[in-house]
Design a protein around this motif. Structure first.
Motif, PDB file in Angstrom:
ATOM      1  N   ALA A 366       1.153  -0.958   0.079  1.00 42.54           N
ATOM      2  CA  ALA A 366      -0.250   0.439  -0.245  1.00 42.54           C
ATOM      3  C   ALA A 366       0.396   1.391   0.410  1.00 42.54           C
ATOM      4  N   ILE A 367       2.288   1.387   0.914  1.00 33.54           N
ATOM      5  CA  ILE A 367       2.976   1.979   0.404  1.00 33.54           C
ATOM      6  C   ILE A 367       3.488   2.990  -1.127  1.00 33.54           C
ATOM      7  N   GLY A 368       3.355   1.492  -1.716  1.00 32.43           N
ATOM      8  CA  GLY A 368       4.323   1.582  -2.799  1.00 32.43           C
ATOM      9  C   GLY A 368       3.192   2.814  -3.022  1.00 32.43           C
ATOM     10  N   LEU A 369       1.779   2.878  -3.553  1.00 29.67           N
ATOM     11  CA  LEU A 369       0.571   3.584  -4.117  1.00 29.67           C
ATOM     12  C   LEU A 369       1.242   4.984  -3.475  1.00 29.67           C
ATOM     13  N   ILE A 370       1.944   5.273  -2.885  1.00 29.53           N
ATOM     14  CA  ILE A 370       2.243   6.797  -3.001  1.00 29.53           C
ATOM     15  C   ILE A 370       4.272   6.899  -3.067  1.00 29.53           C
ATOM     16  N   THR A 371       4.640   5.874  -3.579  1.00 31.12           N
ATOM     17  CA  THR A 371       6.280   6.491  -3.273  1.00 31.12           C
ATOM     18  C   THR A 371       6.702   6.277  -5.314  1.00 31.12           C
ATOM     19  N   PRO A 372       6.855   7.286  -5.914  1.00 28.53           N
ATOM     20  CA  PRO A 372       6.883   7.198  -6.894  1.00 28.53           C
ATOM     21  C   PRO A 372       8.705   6.600  -7.229  1.00 28.53           C
ATOM     22  N   PRO A 373       8.555   5.613  -8.558  1.00 23.21           N
ATOM     23  CA  PRO A 373       8.535   6.203  -9.637  1.00 23.21           C
ATOM     24  C   PRO A 373       6.652   5.838  -9.950  1.00 23.21           C
ATOM     25  N   TYR A 374       6.434   4.306  -9.240  1.00 22.80           N
ATOM     26  CA  TYR A 374       4.775   3.647  -9.690  1.00 22.80           C
ATOM     27  C   TYR A 374       3.995   4.773  -8.626  1.00 22.80           C
ATOM     28  N   GLY A 375       3.364   4.973  -7.489  1.00 16.18           N
ATOM     29  CA  GLY A 375       2.985   5.846  -6.902  1.00 16.18           C
ATOM     30  C   GLY A 375       1.680   6.080  -7.413  1.00 16.18           C
ATOM     31  N   LEU A 376       0.513   5.369  -7.721  1.00 13.33           N
ATOM     32  CA  LEU A 376      -0.540   5.808  -8.890  1.00 13.33           C
ATOM     33  C   LEU A 376      -1.486   7.233  -7.691  1.00 13.33           C
ATOM     34  N   CYS A 377      -1.739   6.747  -6.171  1.00 18.07           N
ATOM     35  CA  CYS A 377      -2.425   7.226  -5.939  1.00 18.07           C
ATOM     36  C   CYS A 377      -1.497   9.011  -5.641  1.00 18.07           C
ATOM     37  N   LEU A 378      -0.098   9.094  -5.838  1.00 15.73           N
ATOM     38  CA  LEU A 378       0.380  10.112  -5.373  1.00 15.73           C
ATOM     39  C   LEU A 378       0.383  11.076  -6.482  1.00 15.73           C
ATOM     40  N   LEU A 379       0.654  10.124  -7.596  1.00 14.21           N
ATOM     41  CA  LEU A 379       1.238  10.862  -8.728  1.00 14.21           C
ATOM     42  C   LEU A 379      -0.665  11.442  -9.538  1.00 14.21           C
ATOM     43  N   LEU A 380      -1.967  10.940  -9.269  1.00 20.09           N
ATOM     44  CA  LEU A 380      -2.925  11.383  -9.386  1.00 20.09           C
ATOM     45  C   LEU A 380      -3.190  12.480  -9.075  1.00 20.09           C
ATOM     46  N   ALA A 381      -3.155  12.310  -7.047  1.00 17.02           N
ATOM     47  CA  ALA A 381      -3.767  13.912  -6.415  1.00 17.02           C
ATOM     48  C   ALA A 381      -2.600  14.597  -7.133  1.00 17.02           C
ATOM     49  N   ALA A 382      -1.656  14.432  -6.971  1.00 18.43           N
ATOM     50  CA  ALA A 382      -0.435  15.315  -7.752  1.00 18.43           C
ATOM     51  C   ALA A 382      -1.000  16.163  -8.925  1.00 18.43           C
ATOM     52  N   LYS A 383      -1.431  15.277  -9.574  1.00 24.84           N
ATOM     53  CA  LYS A 383      -2.076  15.390 -11.271  1.00 24.84           C
ATOM     54  C   LYS A 383      -3.200  16.730 -10.728  1.00 24.84           C
ATOM     55  N   ILE A 384      -3.809  16.400  -9.489  1.00 25.44           N
ATOM     56  CA  ILE A 384      -4.927  16.990  -9.868  1.00 25.44           C
ATOM     57  C   ILE A 384      -5.222  18.361  -8.797  1.00 25.44           C
ATOM     58  N   GLY A 385      -4.722  18.182  -7.921  1.00 19.20           N
ATOM     59  CA  GLY A 385      -3.646  19.656  -7.472  1.00 19.20           C
ATOM     60  C   GLY A 385      -2.436  20.307  -8.028  1.00 19.20           C
ATOM     61  N   ASP A 386      -2.699  19.891  -9.072  1.00 19.25           N
ATOM     62  CA  ASP A 386      -0.996  20.562  -9.940  1.00 19.25           C
ATOM     63  C   ASP A 386       0.080  20.870  -9.241  1.00 19.25           C
ATOM     64  N   LEU A 387       0.909  19.910  -8.612  1.00 22.10           N
ATOM     65  CA  LEU A 387       1.664  19.774  -8.318  1.00 22.10           C
ATOM     66  C   LEU A 387       2.527  18.844  -8.249  1.00 22.10           C
ATOM     67  N   SER A 388       3.715  19.631  -8.977  1.00 20.80           N
ATOM     68  CA  SER A 388       5.033  18.387  -9.323  1.00 20.80           C
ATOM     69  C   SER A 388       5.611  17.435  -7.509  1.00 20.80           C
ATOM     70  N   ILE A 389       6.193  16.293  -8.573  1.00 24.15           N
ATOM     71  CA  ILE A 389       6.241  14.866  -8.028  1.00 24.15           C
ATOM     72  C   ILE A 389       6.614  15.784  -7.000  1.00 24.15           C
ATOM     73  N   GLU A 390       8.459  15.509  -7.467  1.00 17.61           N
ATOM     74  CA  GLU A 390       9.025  15.692  -5.754  1.00 17.61           C
ATOM     75  C   GLU A 390       8.304  16.782  -4.497  1.00 17.61           C
TER      76      GLU A 390
END
Length: 430
Positions: A366-390
């Motif tokens: 589950a932690i992998g969902l918020i750790t790049p480069p995979y991190g689908l949940c983090l990537l999706l939330a970052a896209k919605i919030g218009d925030l860089s992955i870093e």
């Protein structure tokens, strides 16, 4: 030598950005071609057999239930209820974000659906109310991970299919860790809100809360039906997923009246698109699993642990570290298909309960969902919030630490997770 070349090929393909499902498929096909005793047809046969399972029907059905919730605007009603419960606390909108993720988790079993449904509503609202974008994105992404811990959980269903562990025991075992993760995040958010001066709303009146609760009650009843039906043996996990989809459709269409028949083609298309990603990766992983079986990796792994690891606690730490690494670039489903059969014999050697192993593996992945480069949940939330992955990654680090602490408690004090399933149905562990 061939095995080393296949590992190098696997790493190279990932580094150049080839989707992980295709990486697994390519390596499987080339690996089988290199073995004279294995016919080429082994790969498609194993891929088809890998998804020819009644249990796996639960995957698209739970995703369908989540999509029906989002399109039927049930997510908004759960958000309103959560706000009435915790909105008056400092940082109330962030607390509501976490609480609604815990509610949503009881229906969908898919963290990505939670991120999409809740994030599209709450991330813009949090930014409007003065929350910095990092907090809005991090809270949304991190709290979504409870979607695969609190039942129903698609990864738990896959794990049970691989190990013959009790789905009912896994589901009940995920409740306490999921609640601990959610509550711990809310405690952290509270102190952060005090420091940053995040707003809070007025306390809801009993009348307002009662009205919202009654409106949300049919949706809140969904996890009770699913979990109750499974642990009582009334229906299987797949049948539970079908019931969840049908029930969600009925209450969205006829009770809330927020869903129209014209919406169904789009919902089904979204469901098929998302399901196909997971199922194709699973099919490819099944083919690679045959190759790994040929090289007897489970025997090699078991011998390694016997020769070099004499303590169960060391084995557990190695498993956590390994799946933390794997989860950064691979989805939970193919990761489990590939590696659970390899570690299961060793876990049995250490007299480790399969349900305990399953909880450790699922929470770690589950932690992998918020750790790049995979991190689908983090990537999706970052896209919605218009925030860089870093910046998103830095913001989510405290929440990763919280999940890790809960994970270690579950790993070394399993009775915390086992208390509820043993209390409700001791027969699950016989």
């Amino acid at each position: 030598m061939i095995g080393i070349l296949l590992v190098v090929l696997f790493l190279v393909l990932m580094l150049i950005g080839v989707p992980i499902a295709f990486v697994i498929g390519i390596v499987s096909f080339i690996g089988v071609l290199s073995i004279e005793t294995l016919p080429e047809v082994t790969v498609p046969i194993k891929m088809l057999n890998g998804i020819d399972s009644f249990v796996l029907l639960a995957v698209p059905l739970f995703i369908l239930a989540a999509n029906l919730m989002n399109h039927g605007k049930i997510s908004q009603k759960l958000i309103d209820l959560a706000l009435s419960v915790v909105g008056h606390i400092r940082g109330g909108l962030a607390h509501s974000n976490i609480l609604v993720s815990m509610m949503f988790a009881g229906v969908s079993g898919a963290a990505q659906a939670d991120t999409a449904g809740v994030g599209k509503i709450l991330i813009p609202n949090m930014k409007k109310q003065g929350y910095d974008t990092e907090t809005a994105v991090a809270v949304t992404a991190a709290s979504s991970t409870v979607g695969v811990v609190i039942p129903p959980s698609i990864p738990m269903i896959i794990f049970a299919g691989l190990t013959n562990a009790s789905i009912g025991a896994l589901f009940l075992g995920g409740i306490v860790p999921g609640i601990l993760i959610g509550v711990s995040m809310m405690i952290f958010v509270y102190f952060m809100a005090l420091k940053k001066g995040y707003p809070r709303s007025e306390r809801s009146s009993l009348r307002s809360f009662s009205k919202l609760f009654l409106q949300s009650f049919p949706a809140l009843l969904t996890p009770v039906i699913i979990i109750g039906g499974i642990i009582t043996g009334f229906f299987t996990a797949t049948e539970a997923a079908a019931v969840a989809s049908l029930y969600t459709f009925v209450i969205s269409m006829f009770y809330y009246k927020t869903l129209k028949l014209a919406d169904l083609p789009g919902i089904l298309k979204d469901t098929l698109a998302l399901s196909s990603l997971s199922l194709f990766a699973l099919a490819a992983a099944s083919a690679l699993g045959e190759l790994m079986s040929y090289y007897q990796l489970s025997v090699i792994a078991q011998q390694f642990f016997v020769d070099n690891v004499g303590a169960k606690w060391v084995f557990i730490l190695i498993i956590i570290a390994f799946f933390l690494f794997i989860g950064t670039f691979m989805d939970a489903i193919p990761a489990m298909i590939l590696f659970v059969p390899i570690i299961l014999p060793t876990a049995t050697l250490f007299e480790m309960d399969p349900v305990h192993l399953g909880l450790i593996v699922v929470i770690t992945l589950a932690i992998g969902l918020i750790t790049p480069p995979y991190g689908l949940c983090l990537l999706l939330a970052a896209k919605i919030g218009d925030l860089s992955i870093e910046r998103s990654m830095l913001a989510v680090l405290p929440y990763i630490a919280i999940i890790l602490v809960v994970l270690l408690f579950v790993a070394f004090f399993p009775e915390i997770a086992f208390y509820l399933p043993k209390l409700i149905n001791p027969d699950l562990f016989l």
